[in-house]
Design a protein around this motif. Structure first.
Motif, PDB file in Angstrom:
ATOM      1  N   CYS A   1       0.816  -1.210   0.000  1.00 27.38           N
ATOM      2  CA  CYS A   1       0.000   0.000   0.000  1.00 27.38           C
ATOM      3  C   CYS A   1       0.854   1.265   0.000  1.00 27.38           C
ATOM      4  O   CYS A   1       0.474   2.291  -0.573  1.00 27.38           O
ATOM      5  N   LEU A   2       2.047   1.187   0.616  1.00 25.07           N
ATOM      6  CA  LEU A   2       2.884   2.378   0.788  1.00 25.07           C
ATOM      7  C   LEU A   2       3.812   2.670  -0.395  1.00 25.07           C
ATOM      8  O   LEU A   2       4.527   3.679  -0.389  1.00 25.07           O
ATOM      9  N   LYS A   3       3.782   1.814  -1.406  1.00 25.65           N
ATOM     10  CA  LYS A   3       4.719   1.970  -2.528  1.00 25.65           C
ATOM     11  C   LYS A   3       4.511   3.255  -3.320  1.00 25.65           C
ATOM     12  O   LYS A   3       5.443   3.769  -3.939  1.00 25.65           O
ATOM     13  N   GLU A   4       3.300   3.793  -3.306  1.00 27.40           N
ATOM     14  CA  GLU A   4       3.048   5.041  -4.034  1.00 27.40           C
ATOM     15  C   GLU A   4       3.407   6.266  -3.203  1.00 27.40           C
ATOM     16  O   GLU A   4       3.500   7.373  -3.723  1.00 27.40           O
ATOM     17  N   LEU A   5       3.629   6.057  -1.915  1.00 28.88           N
ATOM     18  CA  LEU A   5       3.910   7.166  -1.011  1.00 28.88           C
ATOM     19  C   LEU A   5       5.393   7.301  -0.682  1.00 28.88           C
ATOM     20  O   LEU A   5       5.912   8.409  -0.560  1.00 28.88           O
ATOM     21  N   LEU A   6       6.092   6.171  -0.563  1.00 23.19           N
ATOM     22  CA  LEU A   6       7.485   6.170  -0.127  1.00 23.19           C
ATOM     23  C   LEU A   6       8.371   5.388  -1.101  1.00 23.19           C
ATOM     24  O   LEU A   6       7.888   4.480  -1.782  1.00 23.19           O
TER      25      LEU A   6
ATOM     26  N   ASN B   1      10.575   2.508  -2.291  1.00 18.81           N
ATOM     27  CA  ASN B   1      10.409   1.103  -1.906  1.00 18.81           C
ATOM     28  C   ASN B   1      11.406   0.657  -0.840  1.00 18.81           C
ATOM     29  O   ASN B   1      11.064  -0.065   0.101  1.00 18.81           O
ATOM     30  N   SER B   2      12.664   1.126  -0.967  1.00 18.33           N
ATOM     31  CA  SER B   2      13.700   0.695  -0.026  1.00 18.33           C
ATOM     32  C   SER B   2      13.524   1.280   1.368  1.00 18.33           C
ATOM     33  O   SER B   2      14.144   0.800   2.326  1.00 18.33           O
ATOM     34  N   MET B   3      12.680   2.317   1.511  1.00 17.38           N
ATOM     35  CA  MET B   3      12.474   2.929   2.826  1.00 17.38           C
ATOM     36  C   MET B   3      11.295   2.313   3.583  1.00 17.38           C
ATOM     37  O   MET B   3      11.175   2.496   4.800  1.00 17.38           O
ATOM     38  N   ILE B   4      10.449   1.601   2.892  1.00 18.37           N
ATOM     39  CA  ILE B   4       9.212   1.117   3.501  1.00 18.37           C
ATOM     40  C   ILE B   4       9.475   0.220   4.708  1.00 18.37           C
ATOM     41  O   ILE B   4       8.866   0.389   5.771  1.00 18.37           O
ATOM     42  N   SER B   5      10.400  -0.709   4.569  1.00 18.62           N
ATOM     43  CA  SER B   5      10.679  -1.636   5.674  1.00 18.62           C
ATOM     44  C   SER B   5      11.169  -0.894   6.908  1.00 18.62           C
ATOM     45  O   SER B   5      10.759  -1.201   8.041  1.00 18.62           O
ATOM     46  N   GLU B   6      12.058   0.097   6.712  1.00 17.48           N
ATOM     47  CA  GLU B   6      12.600   0.834   7.851  1.00 17.48           C
ATOM     48  C   GLU B   6      11.527   1.687   8.514  1.00 17.48           C
ATOM     49  O   GLU B   6      11.457   1.758   9.752  1.00 17.48           O
ATOM     50  N   VAL B   7      10.686   2.324   7.727  1.00 13.02           N
ATOM     51  CA  VAL B   7       9.603   3.142   8.284  1.00 13.02           C
ATOM     52  C   VAL B   7       8.647   2.270   9.091  1.00 13.02           C
ATOM     53  O   VAL B   7       8.255   2.620  10.217  1.00 13.02           O
ATOM     54  N   LEU B   8       8.280   1.101   8.558  1.00 14.35           N
ATOM     55  CA  LEU B   8       7.368   0.205   9.267  1.00 14.35           C
ATOM     56  C   LEU B   8       8.022  -0.390  10.511  1.00 14.35           C
ATOM     57  O   LEU B   8       7.369  -0.575  11.543  1.00 14.35           O
ATOM     58  N   CYS B   9       9.307  -0.658  10.411  1.00 17.28           N
ATOM     59  CA  CYS B   9      10.037  -1.187  11.573  1.00 17.28           C
ATOM     60  C   CYS B   9      10.008  -0.171  12.715  1.00 17.28           C
ATOM     61  O   CYS B   9       9.769  -0.521  13.873  1.00 17.28           O
ATOM     62  N   ARG B  10      10.229   1.103  12.382  1.00  9.79           N
ATOM     63  CA  ARG B  10      10.218   2.157  13.397  1.00  9.79           C
ATOM     64  C   ARG B  10       8.809   2.359  13.978  1.00  9.79           C
ATOM     65  O   ARG B  10       8.667   2.775  15.126  1.00  9.79           O
TER      66      ARG B  10
ATOM     67  N   HIS C   1       6.817  -0.078  14.359  1.00  8.50           N
ATOM     68  CA  HIS C   1       6.479  -1.359  15.003  1.00  8.50           C
ATOM     69  C   HIS C   1       5.219  -1.973  14.382  1.00  8.50           C
ATOM     70  O   HIS C   1       4.332  -2.483  15.074  1.00  8.50           O
ATOM     71  N   ILE C   2       5.185  -1.933  13.047  1.00  8.11           N
ATOM     72  CA  ILE C   2       4.069  -2.530  12.307  1.00  8.11           C
ATOM     73  C   ILE C   2       4.636  -3.529  11.307  1.00  8.11           C
ATOM     74  O   ILE C   2       5.592  -3.231  10.593  1.00  8.11           O
ATOM     75  N   SER C   3       4.051  -4.695  11.218  1.00  9.59           N
ATOM     76  CA  SER C   3       4.524  -5.725  10.301  1.00  9.59           C
ATOM     77  C   SER C   3       4.263  -5.324   8.852  1.00  9.59           C
ATOM     78  O   SER C   3       3.212  -4.760   8.527  1.00  9.59           O
ATOM     79  N   ARG C   4       5.232  -5.637   7.987  1.00  5.36           N
ATOM     80  CA  ARG C   4       5.070  -5.396   6.545  1.00  5.36           C
ATOM     81  C   ARG C   4       3.851  -6.135   6.002  1.00  5.36           C
ATOM     82  O   ARG C   4       3.189  -5.684   5.077  1.00  5.36           O
ATOM     83  N   ASP C   5       3.604  -7.306   6.571  1.00  4.46           N
ATOM     84  CA  ASP C   5       2.576  -8.194   6.034  1.00  4.46           C
ATOM     85  C   ASP C   5       1.174  -7.891   6.562  1.00  4.46           C
ATOM     86  O   ASP C   5       0.198  -8.518   6.134  1.00  4.46           O
TER      87      ASP C   5
ATOM     88  N   LEU D   1       2.599   5.810  12.131  1.00  6.74           N
ATOM     89  CA  LEU D   1       3.176   5.780  10.787  1.00  6.74           C
ATOM     90  C   LEU D   1       3.327   7.195  10.239  1.00  6.74           C
ATOM     91  O   LEU D   1       4.375   7.566   9.687  1.00  6.74           O
ATOM     92  N   LEU D   2       2.301   8.008  10.409  1.00  3.26           N
ATOM     93  CA  LEU D   2       2.325   9.398   9.952  1.00  3.26           C
ATOM     94  C   LEU D   2       3.466  10.160  10.636  1.00  3.26           C
ATOM     95  O   LEU D   2       4.214  10.912   9.984  1.00  3.26           O
ATOM     96  N   THR D   3       3.612   9.956  11.931  1.00  7.14           N
ATOM     97  CA  THR D   3       4.662  10.640  12.691  1.00  7.14           C
ATOM     98  C   THR D   3       6.051  10.269  12.188  1.00  7.14           C
ATOM     99  O   THR D   3       6.928  11.137  12.051  1.00  7.14           O
ATOM    100  N   ILE D   4       6.258   8.992  11.890  1.00  3.70           N
ATOM    101  CA  ILE D   4       7.560   8.541  11.384  1.00  3.70           C
ATOM    102  C   ILE D   4       7.857   9.171  10.024  1.00  3.70           C
ATOM    103  O   ILE D   4       8.983   9.609   9.761  1.00  3.70           O
ATOM    104  N   ILE D   5       6.869   9.222   9.157  1.00  2.00           N
ATOM    105  CA  ILE D   5       7.073   9.787   7.814  1.00  2.00           C
ATOM    106  C   ILE D   5       7.425  11.269   7.905  1.00  2.00           C
ATOM    107  O   ILE D   5       8.248  11.777   7.128  1.00  2.00           O
TER     108      ILE D   5
END
Length: 408
Positions: free
Chosen positions: A293-298, A300-309, A311-315, A329-333
């Motif tokens: 879902c986040l591929k249009e916003l961020l 691709n290589s940053m998505i995992s790190e943003v979700l990790c920070r 604390h939300i699973s990629r899946d 998520l909004l705060t991290i971005i």
């Protein structure tokens, strides 16, 4: 006629030599390298961003260290004067985005050739591969210099030896030794306009990623003190790129443990607008995994790190993301934080911050207040600015001030 020695054939030295010779003086330039302008050749990635086409007041707002000292020099030899100087010397110029001025040929060597031609036309003598090892002083007045090849008498000596950045070009701090021997205070030299080593290892997964149109904020002891908008990139050591280089010049004299960098990955959107964007995307991709879902916003290589920070699973399915998770998520971005471990070294720094204390230098003439006939110009002084041609303009303006003040 004064007998003038210029130590260093860089941007400041060549300008000082030309101006002093034009005033009817006998000028000799001593350069330990085999040719002029060795550092000029590598500036602007070999293209040489030689000045910034702006008014003096705007120029001074881009000077990091001691802008007040530079006021007279910049007004007396402004960026517009520099442009006219080179164009009158036969060098065609072009102005690119951000008012950065380059030679039309995109060859830094043409800038050096133009300066050297000006000097030769005024009868300046060059002594290459001859290193100055000592400046001789008698009764607080210049008496001459000693080099690796001999001893010479001079009425005036202009030191234009640069700082410590890119030592392979000959910038090895020689001028600091000359200044100290003359009784001058040397402010601590640190790398400026350099990359930043980061704590952690997350950046290694982002290596090679360039971010454009992002906003970088600098926090010191949790208080925002400066921000930059533009481009940056992740590297094998941390971060670099235009806004990072500028940021480095703001923090290089601070205790880095008190500094935090924070990236706004979507500065064009307010928090409310970004939340609306997330809700819209979540509705469209409600049955998909969040990472997709986040591929249009961020990137691709940053998505995992943003979700990790966050604390939300990629899946995790988009339709199961809670309001609290969305807000995190909004705060991290909007606040992608990075902690600095250290500055990159002088071998990579574009310029040096620190150097000869300007309080002991006459700002109108660049002459020492301690030793008559001794001058300091360019990067050897405690002067530095952001990227964009500002530092070369400092060299030209201070060189002009020194050379032009030595009258026949």
């Amino acid at each position: 006629m004064e007998n003038v020695a210029v130590v260093g054939a860089g941007a400041a030295g060549l300008m000082a030599a030309f101006c002093a010779a034009r005033n009817g003086n006998k000028v000799t330039v001593f350069e330990k390298n085999e040719k002029c302008g060795k550092k000029i050749y590598i500036t602007g990635k070999g293209r040489c961003n030689l000045t910034h086409d702006c008014m003096p007041d705007e120029f001074l707002s881009n000077v990091v260290s001691n802008p007040k000292f530079l006021t007279g020099a910049i007004y007396n030899f402004s960026p517009q004067d520099t442009i006219a100087f080179f164009e009158n010397g036969g060098l065609k110029l072009k102005t690119e985005r951000g008012a950065r001025v380059f030679p039309a040929s995109d060859k830094a060597s043409d800038v050096t050739k133009c300066l050297e031609k000006y000097c030769l036309n005024e009868g300046v003598s060059f002594r290459f591969c001859e290193k100055v090892v000592k400046i001789t002083i008698l009764n607080s007045t210049i008496s001459g210099i000693i080099t690796t090849k001999g001893k010479y008498s001079f009425d005036k000596v202009i030191v234009c030896t640069g700082g410590l950045s890119y030592p392979s070009t000959g910038s090895t701090g020689d001028g600091y030794g000359f200044a100290e021997s003359a009784g001058h205070k040397i402010n601590e030299s640190v790398p400026a306009l350099c990359g930043l080593n980061l704590c952690g290892s997350f950046y290694k997964k982002l290596q090679g990623l360039t971010l454009k149109n992002v906003n970088l904020s600098i926090y010191v002891n949790e208080k925002k003190c400066k921000e930059f908008f533009g481009e940056m990139l992740f590297t094998h050591f941390g971060v670099s790129g235009p806004i990072i280089l500028s940021a480095s010049s703001c923090i290089n004299r601070l205790a880095l443990k008190s500094v935090k960098l924070s990236l706004d990955l979507k500065p064009a959107l307010t928090a409310e607008q970004l939340d609306a964007r997330l809700l819209r995307d979540f509705e469209i991709y409600k049955n998909k995994e969040l990472a997709n879902c986040l591929k249009e916003l961020l990137p691709n290589s940053m998505i995992s790190e943003v979700l990790c920070r966050a604390h939300i699973s990629r899946d995790k399915k988009v339709n199961s993301v809670t309001k609290s998770e969305r807000q995190t998520l909004l705060t991290i971005i909007k606040n992608f934080d990075m902690i600095i471990s250290s500055l990159r070294g002088f071998d990579e720094a574009i310029v040096t911050a620190g150097g000869v204390c300007v309080g002991e230098i006459n700002p109108k003439t660049m002459e020492s207040k301690l030793v008559k006939g001794l001058y300091f110009c360019g990067e050897v002084l405690d002067l530095d600015a952001f990227t964009g041609g500002f530092n070369l303009q400092i060299a030209f303006s201070t060189g002009y001030a020194a050379g032009n003040s030595i009258k026949d």
